[in-house]
Design an enzyme around this catalytic site. Structure first.
Site, PDB file in Angstrom:
ATOM      1  N   ARG A  89     -12.663  -4.174  -7.679  1.00  0.00           N
ATOM      2  CA  ARG A  89     -12.363  -5.216  -6.555  1.00  0.00           C
ATOM      3  C   ARG A  89     -13.463  -5.234  -6.131  1.00  0.00           C
ATOM      4  NH1 ARG A  89      -8.011  -2.592  -1.452  1.00  0.00           N
ATOM      5  NH2 ARG A  89     -10.010  -1.177  -2.306  1.00  0.00           N
TER       6      ARG A  89
ATOM      7  N   TYR B 204     -10.835  -0.316  10.125  1.00  0.00           N
ATOM      8  CA  TYR B 204     -12.395  -0.166   9.576  1.00  0.00           C
ATOM      9  C   TYR B 204     -12.748  -0.738   8.712  1.00  0.00           C
ATOM     10  CZ  TYR B 204      -8.579   2.636   7.750  1.00  0.00           C
ATOM     11  OH  TYR B 204      -7.538   3.018   6.837  1.00  0.00           O
ATOM     12  N   LYS B 205     -11.045  -2.110   8.222  1.00  0.00           N
ATOM     13  CA  LYS B 205     -11.934  -2.839   6.879  1.00  0.00           C
ATOM     14  C   LYS B 205     -12.873  -3.757   7.975  1.00  0.00           C
ATOM     15  CE  LYS B 205      -7.812  -1.743   4.527  1.00  0.00           C
ATOM     16  NZ  LYS B 205      -8.191  -0.658   3.473  1.00  0.00           N
TER      17      LYS B 205
ATOM     18  N   ASP C  94       2.047  -5.303   7.938  1.00  0.00           N
ATOM     19  CA  ASP C  94       0.725  -4.530   7.452  1.00  0.00           C
ATOM     20  C   ASP C  94      -0.541  -5.183   7.586  1.00  0.00           C
ATOM     21  OD1 ASP C  94      -1.409  -2.913   7.283  1.00  0.00           O
ATOM     22  OD2 ASP C  94      -0.326  -1.583   6.464  1.00  0.00           O
TER      23      ASP C  94
ATOM     24  N   PHE D 234       0.766  -1.402  -0.041  1.00  0.00           N
ATOM     25  CA  PHE D 234       0.286  -0.263   0.334  1.00  0.00           C
ATOM     26  C   PHE D 234       1.006   1.020   0.169  1.00  0.00           C
ATOM     27  CE2 PHE D 234      -2.925   3.041   2.044  1.00  0.00           C
ATOM     28  CZ  PHE D 234      -3.748   2.734   1.195  1.00  0.00           C
TER      29      PHE D 234
HETATM   30  C1  LIG Z   1      -2.655  -1.933   3.948  1.00  0.00           C
HETATM   31  C2  LIG Z   1      -2.941  -0.550   4.408  1.00  0.00           C
HETATM   32  N1  LIG Z   1      -2.119   0.044   4.753  1.00  0.00           N
HETATM   33  C3  LIG Z   1      -2.689   0.970   5.615  1.00  0.00           C
HETATM   34  C4  LIG Z   1      -3.411   1.799   5.328  1.00  0.00           C
HETATM   35  C5  LIG Z   1      -3.413   3.261   5.379  1.00  0.00           C
HETATM   36  O1  LIG Z   1      -4.043   3.482   7.065  1.00  0.00           O
HETATM   37  P1  LIG Z   1      -4.440   5.005   7.378  1.00  0.00           P
HETATM   38  O2  LIG Z   1      -5.219   5.698   6.796  1.00  0.00           O
HETATM   39  O3  LIG Z   1      -5.133   4.080   8.734  1.00  0.00           O
HETATM   40  O4  LIG Z   1      -3.230   5.114   7.886  1.00  0.00           O
HETATM   41  C6  LIG Z   1      -3.795   0.882   4.164  1.00  0.00           C
HETATM   42  C7  LIG Z   1      -5.546   2.238   4.073  1.00  0.00           C
HETATM   43  O5  LIG Z   1      -6.743   1.728   3.538  1.00  0.00           O
HETATM   44  C8  LIG Z   1      -3.963  -0.325   3.970  1.00  0.00           C
HETATM   45  O6  LIG Z   1      -5.240  -0.427   2.990  1.00  0.00           O
END
Ligand SMILES: Cc1ncc(COP(=O)(O)O)c(C=O)c1O
Length: 426
Positions: A386, A232-233, A207, A128
């Site tokens: 997706r 939140y997912k 992560d 990400f």
């Molecule tokens: C794999 C992954 N890492 C990090 C993040 C970023 O998260 P945050 O906005 O809580 O920093 C996301 C956001 O969708 C994500 O999907």
């Protein structure tokens, strides 16, 4: 037509589904709306709304500041203990705080300081972007002495572990990867990567944003060092709900928190002028937590614990295989390519489908005027549709109807009615 690919069969699968009753635990105002975006923002659990309402009206509205002692001060640790049960960690190894990005920063900083002298960070080109931005920024702040190397995916879908192994050396400080890749859904073998890293005395920072709550994670049995993830997912904590971090017991004392605020002090209410480090996971907190948002997490997590990670994974795999069988029957040869690993053992709980008109197809799916109703997927650049499966509320019938709608949109070229200009949030 294959017998298993009819609406009747989808409905029969729903009748046999032991997790189907969990759907009633969520707010579903419009049962005809097909929501396949729980991999981005989970649905609202009924009890979460009630918890937040109580936090606002009773705890804040009536009890006022007294609620800090009665409910809020220990909330981050209490929630951490619940998440620990979901990700196979000891209860004192997890705490809820900040966002995933901020937690990643904190732990990566701590890891790089600890690995003083080693200068390489390894990630991959499927990670990400925020995770990579954090590493790039951190490198700058640490005096540009480190180097971020990206493992290249051979096909944009999966990862080559033997190549990862070749990249490791005595200069590797940290490997940081998404357990499940946000686009392709590729699922790393956590145990294997951790073992490889440890053979080179390097640390791994995972992560878990796309795996927590839907893929069984066992940090302790994998020997994991560090992890972060969002809520939140698949944990259904709500938009902007705070993230969590995990630090293996043995590392907690050694790892430095780069943002040492008062909530991570030994006793904030002694108001000491000089910071004193506490023992344990609280040291990774910084400032006042978002209490109202955190309140929604309590019940959301209970649902996952009640359903059980094994049952959730079993249904996720069954539904993913079902979706793929529909894709292969109806969508092959009309511009759709599969963008996720074929093997379920190497896949999370969303399926990416590639099409050069992916963006406009997503627009057509979400248009109430097309087909039988609204289907909400999400789009990821440049060409990914997706489709997220959330076993606690996704039904087989929804999957069937979504694929039928997708087939119609592509074969009839209905996407041509939509502009290609991107929304701010896709
Ligand atoms: C794999 C992954 N890492 C990090 C993040 C970023 O998260 P945050 O906005 O809580 O920093 C996301 C956001 O969708 C994500 O999907």
């Amino acid at each position: 037509m294959e017998k298993h690919n009819t609406l009747e069969h989808a409905m029969a699968l729903d009748r046999d589904d032991l997790l189907a009753p969990f759907r009633e635990r969520f707010v579903i105002k419009d049962p005809s709306l097909i929501y396949l975006d729980g991999n981005s923002l989970g649905r609202l659990p009924l009890l979460t709304g009630e918890d937040m309402e109580r936090a606002i009206r009773e705890q804040w509205g009536e009890n006022l500041i007294r609620s800090w002692n009665e409910h809020w001060y220990t909330q981050s640790e209490r929630l951490g203990k619940k998440i620990a049960r979901i990700i196979g960690a000891h209860p004192d190894e997890v705490i809820v705080s900040d966002s995933t990005s901020v937690n990643l920063y904190k732990l990566a900083y701590g890891a790089l300081k600890l690995m003083n002298g080693r200068r390489e960070i390894i990630s991959d080109d499927m990670n990400f972007p925020s995770d990579l931005y954090i590493m790039q920024g951190l490198i700058k702040q640490l005096g540009a002495k480190h180097n971020l190397r990206l493992l290249k995916s051979p096909d944009g879908i999966s990862s080559d572990i033997s190549e990862l192994s070749r990249m490791l050396n005595r200069n590797t400080a940290l490997i940081t990867l998404s357990h499940v890749a946000y686009k392709s859904s590729y699922l790393y073998d956590m145990e294997q990567v951790t073992r490889l890293a440890h053979q080179h005395d390097a640390l791994v920072l995972w992560d878990l944003s796309h795996s927590v709550g839907v893929v069984p994670v066992n940090l302790n049995s994998a020997g994991a060092d560090l992890a972060v993830g969002c809520t939140y997912k698949y944990l259904n904590g709500g938009p902007g709900s705070p993230a969590f971090l995990f630090v293996r017991r043995e590392l907690q004392e050694q790892l430095e928190n780069p943002i040492q605020g008062w909530f991570g002090e030994r006793n904030p209410f002694e108001f000491e002028l000089n910071y004193r480090e506490p023992t344990g996971i609280r040291k990774f907190l910084t400032g006042t937590p978002p209490v109202i948002s955190q309140s929604g997490l309590e019940s959301a997590m209970e649902i996952i614990l009640e359903a059980g990670m094994e049952a959730i994974r079993q249904k996720s795999v069954a539904q993913s295989e079902y979706l793929l069988s529909l894709v292969r029957q109806y969508l092959s040869g009309i511009g759709i390519r599969e963008g996720s690993p074929e093997l379920s053992e190497r896949r999370g709980s969303h399926i990416s489908l590639k099409h050069e008109e992916a963006y406009r197809i997503c627009k057509a799916l979400a248009d109430p005027g097309v087909g039988d109703g609204v289907v909400i997927p999400d789009f990821r650049e440049p060409n990914n549709i997706r489709l997220g499966i959330s076993p606690l509320y996704t039904s087989y019938e929804e999957i069937y109807r979504a694929i039928m709608q997708l087939t119609e949109i592509i074969t009839e070229k209905l996407y041509e009615n939509y502009p290609n200009t991107r929304d701010q949030v896709t």
